[in-house]
Write an enzyme that holds these catalytic residues in place. Structure first.
Site, PDB file in Angstrom:
ATOM      1  N   ILE A   1       0.835  -1.196   0.000  1.00  0.00           N
ATOM      2  CA  ILE A   1       0.000   0.000   0.000  1.00  0.00           C
ATOM      3  C   ILE A   1       0.874   1.252   0.000  1.00  0.00           C
ATOM      4  O   ILE A   1       1.801   1.363   0.807  1.00  0.00           O
ATOM      5  CB  ILE A   1      -0.913   0.041   1.248  1.00  0.00           C
ATOM      6  CG1 ILE A   1      -1.712  -1.254   1.371  1.00  0.00           C
ATOM      7  CG2 ILE A   1      -1.848   1.247   1.203  1.00  0.00           C
ATOM      8  CD1 ILE A   1      -2.399  -1.419   2.731  1.00  0.00           C
ATOM      9  N   CYS A   2       0.575   2.173  -0.887  1.00  0.00           N
ATOM     10  CA  CYS A   2       1.279   3.448  -0.904  1.00  0.00           C
ATOM     11  C   CYS A   2       0.500   4.444  -0.044  1.00  0.00           C
ATOM     12  O   CYS A   2      -0.490   5.024  -0.475  1.00  0.00           O
ATOM     13  CB  CYS A   2       1.405   3.971  -2.333  1.00  0.00           C
ATOM     14  SG  CYS A   2       2.163   5.610  -2.416  1.00  0.00           S
ATOM     15  N   LEU A   3       0.957   4.623   1.186  1.00  0.00           N
ATOM     16  CA  LEU A   3       0.294   5.521   2.130  1.00  0.00           C
ATOM     17  C   LEU A   3       1.367   6.058   3.069  1.00  0.00           C
ATOM     18  O   LEU A   3       2.039   5.289   3.761  1.00  0.00           O
ATOM     19  CB  LEU A   3      -0.788   4.762   2.909  1.00  0.00           C
ATOM     20  CG  LEU A   3      -1.748   5.581   3.765  1.00  0.00           C
ATOM     21  CD1 LEU A   3      -2.577   6.534   2.916  1.00  0.00           C
ATOM     22  CD2 LEU A   3      -2.667   4.649   4.548  1.00  0.00           C
TER      23      LEU A   3
END
Length: 208
Positions: free
Chosen positions: A90-92
């Site tokens: 996840i890109c967060l």
């Protein structure tokens, strides 16, 4: 170690008693170890993911909460989303550089719910295939980068196939290639390149 276990016990109790909407702790996942949790998740009503079921894997190091947890989607169903890779990464930003000890499992869950609920189109990040083939199994080992649409970046419509990009994430190696292409394609504006901006907690927005 004792402080980490005390903090996790507190958060575990909070997640059991007051879980975020659509989230449920998988009790079996914490029977043998408190440092690895699975949270069952259901897509929010009225969103593109309504009725879909997902699982989030949390892994905690001995330095938690000063070190962010490793968080990724796991299981058979990985949500198709511009900031979620098909391997579950996840890109967060709050999962890496914007992590704070003041954050918690609940706040991470709420951020991920918000990220999915605000999605307007189901699609993978543009570099999904390359990333999945070459990344480390631990998403925290990835150096995440933010980029904006080329048309917004240069205040003009993109005139090259290289700029038919959507908001998402790219790796540093690809970033260098894109910068090189940009300098050739739009030389007068190349000095305004702004690819190296990390994701904020609300993906798709620029940091001010």
């Amino acid at each position: 170690m004792a402080s980490m276990q005390k903090r996790l016990q507190k958060e575990l109790l909070a997640l059991q008693n007051d879980p975020p909407p659509g989230m449920t702790l998988n009790e079996k996942s914490v029977q043998n170890s408190i440092t690895q949790w699975i949270v069952d998740m259901e897509g929010a009503p009225g969103t593109l993911y309504e009725g879909e079921k997902f699982q989030l894997l949390f892994k905690f190091s001995s330095r938690y909460p000063f070190d962010s947890p490793q968080v990724m989607f796991t299981g058979e169903n990985i949500p198709v989303h511009p900031h979620v890779y098909s391997n579950g990464h996840i890109c967060l930003s709050i999962l890496t550089e914007d992590w704070s000890p003041a954050l918690s499992v609940q706040s991470v869950c709420l951020s991920i719910i918000s990220m999915l609920s605000s999605c307007k189109e189901k699609r993978r990040p543009p570099d999904n295939s390359f990333y999945v083939r070459t990344c480390n199994k631990n998403p925290k080992k990835t150096k995440w980068w933010y980029h904006v649409r080329a048309g917004k970046l240069f205040n003009k419509e993109p005139d090259s196939k290289y700029f038919q990009l959507v908001e998402g994430t790219i790796l540093q190696t690809q970033l260098q290639l894109l910068n090189s292409v940009a300098e050739k394609a739009m030389a007068p504006h190349s000095s305004t390149l702004a690819w190296k901006i990390p994701w904020t907690e609300e993906p798709g927005r620029l940091q001010s």
